[in-house]
Design an enzyme around this catalytic site. Structure first.
Site, PDB file in Angstrom:
ATOM      1  N   GLN A 197      65.332 -43.576 -33.938  1.00 39.02           N
ATOM      2  CA  GLN A 197      64.480 -42.648 -32.607  1.00 39.02           C
ATOM      3  C   GLN A 197      64.113 -43.736 -31.496  1.00 39.02           C
ATOM      4  OE1 GLN A 197      61.727 -41.553 -35.438  1.00 39.02           O
ATOM      5  NE2 GLN A 197      61.625 -43.629 -36.761  1.00 39.02           N
ATOM      6  N   HIS A 213      45.458 -38.184 -40.941  1.00 38.33           N
ATOM      7  CA  HIS A 213      45.477 -38.545 -42.750  1.00 38.33           C
ATOM      8  C   HIS A 213      44.702 -38.684 -42.940  1.00 38.33           C
ATOM      9  CE1 HIS A 213      47.793 -40.864 -39.430  1.00 38.33           C
ATOM     10  NE2 HIS A 213      49.483 -41.356 -39.931  1.00 38.33           N
ATOM     11  N   ASP A 236      59.878 -46.536 -45.320  1.00 40.22           N
ATOM     12  CA  ASP A 236      60.182 -46.555 -44.723  1.00 40.22           C
ATOM     13  C   ASP A 236      61.738 -46.564 -43.987  1.00 40.22           C
ATOM     14  OD1 ASP A 236      58.546 -44.758 -41.719  1.00 40.22           O
ATOM     15  OD2 ASP A 236      60.572 -45.213 -41.471  1.00 40.22           O
ATOM     16  N   ASP A 272      66.011 -45.182 -46.316  1.00 38.78           N
ATOM     17  CA  ASP A 272      65.516 -44.010 -46.261  1.00 38.78           C
ATOM     18  C   ASP A 272      65.349 -43.355 -47.542  1.00 38.78           C
ATOM     19  OD1 ASP A 272      68.554 -41.197 -45.295  1.00 38.78           O
ATOM     20  OD2 ASP A 272      66.577 -40.849 -46.089  1.00 38.78           O
ATOM     21  N   ASP A 321      54.815 -38.379 -45.299  1.00 38.21           N
ATOM     22  CA  ASP A 321      54.042 -38.341 -43.942  1.00 38.21           C
ATOM     23  C   ASP A 321      55.860 -38.941 -42.900  1.00 38.21           C
ATOM     24  OD1 ASP A 321      52.408 -40.846 -42.311  1.00 38.21           O
ATOM     25  OD2 ASP A 321      52.424 -38.791 -42.238  1.00 38.21           O
TER      26      ASP A 321
HETATM   27  N1  SAM Z   1      52.432 -37.762 -38.592  1.00 34.61           N
HETATM   28  C1  SAM Z   1      53.334 -38.251 -38.264  1.00 34.61           C
HETATM   29  C2  SAM Z   1      53.617 -36.438 -38.554  1.00 34.61           C
HETATM   30  O1  SAM Z   1      52.500 -36.184 -38.871  1.00 34.61           O
HETATM   31  O2  SAM Z   1      54.978 -35.952 -37.592  1.00 34.61           O
HETATM   32  C3  SAM Z   1      54.593 -38.731 -39.583  1.00 34.61           C
HETATM   33  C4  SAM Z   1      54.436 -40.287 -38.686  1.00 34.61           C
HETATM   34  S1  SAM Z   1      55.346 -41.554 -39.686  1.00 34.61           S
HETATM   35  C5  SAM Z   1      55.419 -42.215 -38.003  1.00 34.61           C
HETATM   36  C6  SAM Z   1      56.749 -40.807 -39.270  1.00 34.61           C
HETATM   37  C7  SAM Z   1      57.886 -41.981 -40.127  1.00 34.61           C
HETATM   38  O3  SAM Z   1      59.455 -41.030 -40.697  1.00 34.61           O
HETATM   39  C8  SAM Z   1      58.568 -42.525 -38.920  1.00 34.61           C
HETATM   40  O4  SAM Z   1      58.731 -43.337 -39.018  1.00 34.61           O
HETATM   41  C9  SAM Z   1      60.116 -42.459 -39.488  1.00 34.61           C
HETATM   42  O5  SAM Z   1      61.123 -43.597 -38.949  1.00 34.61           O
HETATM   43  C10 SAM Z   1      59.940 -42.065 -40.561  1.00 34.61           C
HETATM   44  N2  SAM Z   1      60.901 -41.075 -41.644  1.00 34.61           N
HETATM   45  C11 SAM Z   1      61.816 -40.085 -40.970  1.00 34.61           C
HETATM   46  N3  SAM Z   1      62.957 -40.814 -41.900  1.00 34.61           N
HETATM   47  C12 SAM Z   1      62.596 -40.633 -42.892  1.00 34.61           C
HETATM   48  C13 SAM Z   1      63.735 -40.928 -44.076  1.00 34.61           C
HETATM   49  N4  SAM Z   1      64.702 -40.213 -44.306  1.00 34.61           N
HETATM   50  N5  SAM Z   1      63.145 -41.534 -45.011  1.00 34.61           N
HETATM   51  C14 SAM Z   1      62.577 -42.837 -44.745  1.00 34.61           C
HETATM   52  N6  SAM Z   1      61.435 -42.917 -43.732  1.00 34.61           N
HETATM   53  C15 SAM Z   1      61.982 -41.822 -42.859  1.00 34.61           C
END
Ligand code: SAM
Length: 284
Positions: free
Chosen positions: A33, A64, A107, A139, A157
């Site tokens: 991303q 949060h 993450d 993942d 999250d």
């Molecule tokens: N507060 C935010 C929202 O409301 O959308 C979410 C914040 S957090 C930064 C979202 C995180 O999800 C990102 O760091 C992203 O890399 C992670 N993410 C997305 N797909 C994922 C996956 N398949 N496995 C683990 N993490 C994932």
């Protein structure tokens, strides 16, 4: 109006938020991303992934605290916590307030974790460096498939269900079936679920998917100004009903755990589950 000092956030297909930027601190593209950290005049320092604000300093506590505390205070003793996503460290910051034995944070994007450590430490309070937090870059669905472990609470999250494809699998029926098996008896899970107002079909599918795996499913939502919508959350368990946790019990647990919050209180806990779902009213 000098359009160059604005960031356009797509709230939905037909609605955008035009947000004044005072300073861009970081911009990069990871394997997964585009990542931006910017100072926004209205909302303070913000993490933006693929053009969607993930958190901003001046309103992230609404998100949060609402994501973490209804679930963790509904649990009598949350010691082993799994966070999927949350690479910005703010959900971990809130979970640490419950003084858990261990938090595993998974993450997919190491770049988000590194950028959050460098630019968001005043917001996440260096949670990602806390010795009770173990950060795993993987993942989330692969992690829960392979790990033979159960948790008291699982906090999900991720990027939005209507957003980036990298998170979409973690809103599926199959995924929640695995999550159920990764919860201890009396365990509880919560997920952010985007916006029912702008993406009702997407939201409702997530809700149905959760309902396929859990006996007790509760919904709530909280207005997040920098998102431009009321963010929906879905909390689920086979034994704990957050609606049945008394105000006195929450008060006792807040005092016993000595948790300080900016928004969440026992009254907010009760109110959250009484606010009706924010969705388009003209749609039957
Ligand atoms: N507060 C935010 C929202 O409301 O959308 C979410 C914040 S957090 C930064 C979202 C995180 O999800 C990102 O760091 C992203 O890399 C992670 N993410 C997305 N797909 C994922 C996956 N398949 N496995 C683990 N993490 C994932």
């Amino acid at each position: 109006m000098n359009i160059n000092n604005f960031f356009r956030e797509p709230v939905s297909e037909h609605t955008n938020l035009l947000v004044s930027i005072s300073n861009q601190l970081y911009k990069g593209k990871s394997k997964y991303q585009e990542i931006i950290v910017a100072e926004l005049l209205e909302y303070g320092r913000a993490l933006i992934l693929d053009n969607l604000i993930q958190l901003s300093e001046n309103d992230e506590a609404y998100y949060h605290e609402s994501l973490v505390h209804p679930a963790l205070f509904s649990h009598e003793n949350p010691k082993e916590i799994l966070i999927l996503g949350g690479g910005d460290g703010c959900a971990a910051r809130e979970c640490l307030k419950h003084n858990p034995k261990e938090i595993i944070l998974v993450d997919i994007d190491e770049e988000v974790i590194n950028v959050s450590k460098s630019y968001l430490s005043n917001i996440n309070m260096n949670s990602l460096e806390d010795n009770r937090v173990k950060v795993v870059v993987e993942d989330g669905i692969k992690f829960v498939e392979r790990i033979d472990k159960k948790y008291d609470c699982i906090v999900i999250d991720l990027t939005d269900p209507f957003g980036s494809p990298i998170g979409k699998k973690l809103y599926s029926k199959e995924f929640y079936g695995i999550i159920k098996r990764r919860l201890k008896e009396n365990g509880i899970m919560v997920t952010q679920a985007g916006t029912a107002f702008y993406y009702y079909e997407v939201y409702n599918q997530v809700l149905q998917n959760v309902k396929q795996s859990f006996l007790i499913v509760r919904e709530y939502n909280v207005w997040i100004p920098s998102f431009g919508y009321a963010c929906c959350f879905i909390i689920a368990s086979d034994s704990i009903d957050p609606l049945n946790i008394s105000r006195e019990t929450i008060e006792k647990r807040i005092n016993d755990r000595n948790v300080k919050t900016k928004f969440y209180t026992p009254k907010v806990h009760e109110a959250l589950f009484r606010i009706s779902l924010t969705k388009k009213l003209n749609k039957n």
